[in-house]
Design a protein around this motif. Structure first.
Motif, PDB file in Angstrom:
ATOM      1  N   SER A 249      48.097  33.442  32.602  1.00 39.95           N
ATOM      2  CA  SER A 249      47.203  34.356  31.892  1.00 39.95           C
ATOM      3  C   SER A 249      46.265  35.074  32.857  1.00 39.95           C
ATOM      4  O   SER A 249      46.041  36.285  32.749  1.00 39.95           O
ATOM      5  N   GLU A 250      45.712  34.334  33.818  1.00 37.51           N
ATOM      6  CA  GLU A 250      44.808  34.943  34.791  1.00 37.51           C
ATOM      7  C   GLU A 250      45.542  35.970  35.646  1.00 37.51           C
ATOM      8  O   GLU A 250      45.010  37.048  35.932  1.00 37.51           O
ATOM      9  N   SER A 251      46.752  35.635  36.044  1.00 37.24           N
ATOM     10  CA  SER A 251      47.543  36.544  36.862  1.00 37.24           C
ATOM     11  C   SER A 251      47.854  37.824  36.103  1.00 37.24           C
ATOM     12  O   SER A 251      47.770  38.929  36.640  1.00 37.24           O
ATOM     13  N   LYS A 252      48.216  37.663  34.824  1.00 33.58           N
ATOM     14  CA  LYS A 252      48.537  38.814  33.993  1.00 33.58           C
ATOM     15  C   LYS A 252      47.329  39.747  33.869  1.00 33.58           C
ATOM     16  O   LYS A 252      47.454  40.971  34.038  1.00 33.58           O
ATOM     17  N   ASN A 253      46.187  39.178  33.609  1.00 34.90           N
ATOM     18  CA  ASN A 253      44.987  40.001  33.442  1.00 34.90           C
ATOM     19  C   ASN A 253      44.628  40.733  34.727  1.00 34.90           C
ATOM     20  O   ASN A 253      44.255  41.913  34.715  1.00 34.90           O
ATOM     21  N   LYS A 254      44.736  40.032  35.846  1.00 34.28           N
ATOM     22  CA  LYS A 254      44.362  40.637  37.121  1.00 34.28           C
ATOM     23  C   LYS A 254      45.333  41.740  37.512  1.00 34.28           C
ATOM     24  O   LYS A 254      44.927  42.815  37.983  1.00 34.28           O
ATOM     25  N   LEU A 255      46.619  41.500  37.338  1.00 38.91           N
ATOM     26  CA  LEU A 255      47.611  42.512  37.678  1.00 38.91           C
ATOM     27  C   LEU A 255      47.468  43.741  36.776  1.00 38.91           C
ATOM     28  O   LEU A 255      47.597  44.883  37.238  1.00 38.91           O
TER      29      LEU A 255
END
Length: 320
Positions: free
Chosen positions: A70-76
């Motif tokens: 989830s964190e990766s998705k938001n950051k990307l």
């Protein structure tokens, strides 16, 4: 065997902390430059190259690997929004090229800061000439100590580069001044220094230029027999592109054009590669969904790091 000369004329020999400015070292550095290496030695595509190029360096790429899905998705997603300057919900080739150029420049700046902090021994936010000498050579020459001739020549060259980088003339380098000292090819005011040091390294016949034999260096001599493919390619590069006045010798601006950072060239190559890998509908631009569908091309995460691919659809669904 290439002459892309992507990022640094300075090579840190970490085992003895020796910083040497030589084109020969740069030649070797260019061959393994992480901004020009798409394949590892075993022929497997180097995805870490793409991650670092897109995200802005090794630390940024590693930080992604520690994020949850989830964190990766938001950051990307936020990164994609930053790239999309015209807010049309797509990343065009031009937008990707501009983003990658800034990423490559950031990598250079970050590298410079790392070395700056190592050399700033007293932590006063500037590097003095003595601090540099002590860090790189392990001594500061004085009346009671004269280094051998080879060291004297290298010190003299580096001192000239140091003084040219010291824009305010206060005898020390701050972080902004240190960048062109560390990598003089990225600053126009260092142009004469760059050309001079290339000639010192390669101009064996002292004709104030670099001919083809000097250009190829120790990698190939004419009496070695039938030239391999890379020699033919480099000879064509020399004759058709670099030697603009066709006099058989690189001089002045020709030398500078040869060794200057190819930020845009590298960015174009990488942008085209990213599109090739991710542009599913082949419309010449990338949507957020396409980028997330090919997440492993652009970034890593705790999930992809262990071999489980994320899909753009699942990430987009989670976003809703």
């Amino acid at each position: 065997m290439g002459h892309s000369y992507g990022f640094s004329l300075l090579v840190v020999v970490s085992s003895i902390c020796l910083l040497i400015v030589t084109v020969e070292s740069d030649r070797k550095h260019a061959e393994s430059n992480n901004m020009a290496d798409h394949e590892q030695a075993n022929g497997v595509h180097n995805v870490e190259f793409d991650h670092q190029a897109f995200l802005g360096g090794e630390n940024a790429a590693k930080a992604f690997e520690d994020l949850t899905e989830s964190e990766s998705k938001n950051k990307l997603t936020k990164i994609v929004e930053s790239i999309d300057k015209n807010n049309d919900s797509f990343v065009s080739t031009d937008e990707m090229v501009r983003w990658l150029m800034e990423s490559f420049k950031k990598i250079d700046r970050d590298e410079s800061i790392v070395v700056f902090e190592m050399q700033d021994k007293n932590k006063d936010n500037v590097v003095s000439w003595d601090e540099y000498l002590e860090f790189v050579f392990g001594f500061v020459p004085g009346e009671d100590f004269k280094p051998e001739l080879s060291y004297q020549k290298e010190i003299s060259r580096n001192e000239k580069r140091f003084k040219s980088s010291d824009m305010d003339g206060d005898g020390v380098l701050n972080t902004e001044e240190y960048l062109p000292f560390h990598n003089p090819r990225i600053a126009d005011h260092m142009k004469d220094i760059v050309i001079e040091q290339v000639l010192l390294d390669l101009d064996n016949n002292i004709n104030n230029g670099v001919d083809l034999e000097e250009f190829l260096g120790d990698y190939y001599k004419q009496d070695d027999g039938n030239p391999p493919g890379w020699v033919k390619e480099e000879t064509e590069l020399f004759n058709s592109i670099l030697d603009t006045n066709k006099d058989g010798v690189l001089k002045g601006d020709e030398i500078y054009a040869w060794v200057s950072p190819k930020y845009k060239d590298n960015a174009v190559d990488e942008a085209l590669h990213l599109l090739k890998e991710s542009d599913d509908d082949m419309d010449g631009k990338l949507s957020l969904e396409e980028i997330l569908n090919h997440y492993d091309v652009f970034a890593g995460s705790r999930v992809t790091h262990y071999g489980h691919g994320l899909t753009g659809n699942s990430l987009l669904h989670e976003e809703l």
